[in-house]
Design a protein around this motif. Structure first.
Motif, short mmCIF file in Angstrom:
data_model
loop_
_atom_site.label_atom_id
_atom_site.label_comp_id
_atom_site.label_asym_id
_atom_site.label_seq_id
_atom_site.Cartn_x
_atom_site.Cartn_y
_atom_site.Cartn_z
N ILE A 259 0.86 -1.18 0.00
CA ILE A 259 0.00 0.00 0.00
C ILE A 259 0.89 1.23 0.00
CG2 ILE A 259 -1.79 1.28 1.22
CD1 ILE A 259 -2.78 -1.36 0.17
N LYS A 260 0.70 2.08 -1.01
CA LYS A 260 1.48 3.31 -1.11
C LYS A 260 0.72 4.44 -0.42
CE LYS A 260 1.82 2.71 -5.58
NZ LYS A 260 2.14 2.92 -7.02
N LEU A 261 1.36 5.01 0.60
CA LEU A 261 0.77 6.08 1.39
C LEU A 261 1.55 7.37 1.15
CD1 LEU A 261 -1.01 7.28 3.69
CD2 LEU A 261 0.66 6.33 5.31
N ARG B 90 -5.42 9.04 -8.97
CA ARG B 90 -6.12 8.51 -10.14
C ARG B 90 -5.16 7.73 -11.04
NH1 ARG B 90 -7.66 13.76 -9.40
NH2 ARG B 90 -9.86 14.12 -8.88
N ARG B 91 -3.91 8.14 -11.07
CA ARG B 91 -2.91 7.46 -11.91
C ARG B 91 -2.16 6.37 -11.14
NH1 ARG B 91 0.83 11.90 -14.62
NH2 ARG B 91 1.71 9.98 -15.46
N GLY B 92 -2.58 6.12 -9.91
CA GLY B 92 -1.98 5.05 -9.14
C GLY B 92 -0.66 5.39 -8.49
N TYR C 244 -8.62 8.83 -0.69
CA TYR C 244 -8.43 7.58 -1.41
C TYR C 244 -9.48 7.48 -2.50
CZ TYR C 244 -11.90 6.50 2.21
OH TYR C 244 -12.97 6.55 3.07
N ARG C 245 -9.24 6.64 -3.50
CA ARG C 245 -10.20 6.43 -4.58
C ARG C 245 -11.42 5.68 -4.06
NH1 ARG C 245 -5.46 4.69 -6.47
NH2 ARG C 245 -6.18 2.54 -6.50
N LYS C 246 -12.56 5.94 -4.65
CA LYS C 246 -13.79 5.29 -4.19
C LYS C 246 -13.68 3.78 -4.26
CE LYS C 246 -17.17 8.94 -5.07
NZ LYS C 246 -18.37 9.35 -5.84
N GLU C 247 -13.12 3.28 -5.36
CA GLU C 247 -13.04 1.82 -5.50
C GLU C 247 -12.03 1.22 -4.54
OE1 GLU C 247 -10.29 3.56 -8.70
OE2 GLU C 247 -12.21 4.02 -7.74
N ALA C 248 -11.03 2.01 -4.13
CA ALA C 248 -10.02 1.49 -3.21
C ALA C 248 -10.59 1.21 -1.83
CB ALA C 248 -8.86 2.48 -3.10
#
Length: 296
Positions: A95-97, A135-137, A265-269
């Protein structure tokens, strides 16, 4: 008869190294130990097995008849150990924080306990003033100060950061300043890099720089904090960070401004349990610090 419990599995590793190297010295180099350690391990293994595996001669080590039978099994055990490691690594989640610079110090005391409880989660901390593009990870989770835009992002407020003026005791010994004073004339200031000088709190400092000398400008809060601790000048800092430095003195009792601190964080994450675990880690760690008064 030898029972499995009689064997020290580590001795088998030493034996395999000796079989491969054909000398005690070569085995010792491959393992990073003294050759006497390899010899002692071999003796212990052969005593546990009740049979010699290797003979020692002028040309090095050679396998006995039993050793020739055991050697392939040692290789199989080594491959099995590598397979176990690979299986564990395949279950590891990275997990990148992303955090603003200097915030790692607030999280560090909590990360050890987190890793002990969740060894399958590997945290990669990305620290800096540039916001990571979720968004770009570039990151899975981000700690951000200020507003957050984007319908595809979830921003969960943790609290608010108070900002105030600070200087080190060493600086104040050379340039006395009264507590509560906003008159910065004649002082050395530590400012913000031009690219972020339009931020509200950076503008506050710029507007009061008339009659003062802006000694240095910084992009990263961590660098600004370090320069202030070193006694280079007066600057505006988040109280949550400045309060950790015993040498810093807060010059304004009231807050000069506030900024929202959020976990993003992204919604899907949010559906991934490891991501939720990291969100909880960061939220709980920082809530314990927010509202901490600055040193006076």
């Amino acid at each position: 008869m030898t029972k499995p419990s009689d064997l020290d599995w580590n001795d088998l590793r030493y034996a395999l190294a000796a079989v491969r190297a054909k000398t005690l010295a070569g085995a010792a180099r491959s393992l990073g130990v003294e050759h006497s350690t390899v010899g002692r391990r071999l003796v212990a293994l052969e005593a546990a097995l009740g049979a010699p595996l290797l003979t020692r001669g002028p040309e090095g080590l050679s396998l006995t008849a039993i050793g020739q039978t055991v050697a392939p099994l040692l290789e199989q055990m080594d491959q099995a150990a590598l397979a176990v490691q690979a299986a564990v690594r395949s279950q590891t989640v990275r997990i990148k924080l992303a955090t603003p610079s200097a915030f790692g110090r607030l999280l560090a005391p909590h990360i050890g306990a987190f890793q002990a409880a969740r060894p399958e989660i590997v945290l990669e901390i990305l620290s800096g003033s540039r916001p990571a593009d979720l968004r770009r990870g570039e990151a899975d989770v981000a700690l951000r100060s200020g507003t957050v835009d984007g319908d595809d992002l979830i921003a969960k407020k943790i609290g608010e950061l108070d900002w105030s003026l600070y200087a080190s005791e060493a600086y104040l010994a050379r340039h006395p300043a009264s507590v509560g004073s906003r008159d910065l004339r004649g002082h050395d200031l530590l400012g913000f890099e031009v690219g972020i000088s339009n931020a509200p709190l950076a503008r506050w400092l710029e507007e009061r720089s008339e009659g003062a000398r802006v000694l240095m400008r910084y992009r990263e809060v961590s660098d600004l904090l370090a320069a202030c601790v070193a006694g280079m000048g007066i600057t505006i800092l988040p109280c949550i960070l400045a309060s950790l430095e015993p040498s810093l003195r807060r010059l304004t009792g009231e807050s000069l401004g506030k900024s929202r601190l959020s976990i993003v964080y992204r919604k899907e994450a949010s559906l991934a349990e490891p991501v939720r675990a990291v969100i909880e880690l960061v939220t709980e760690a920082l809530r314990g610090h927010l509202g901490t008064p600055g040193r006076r």
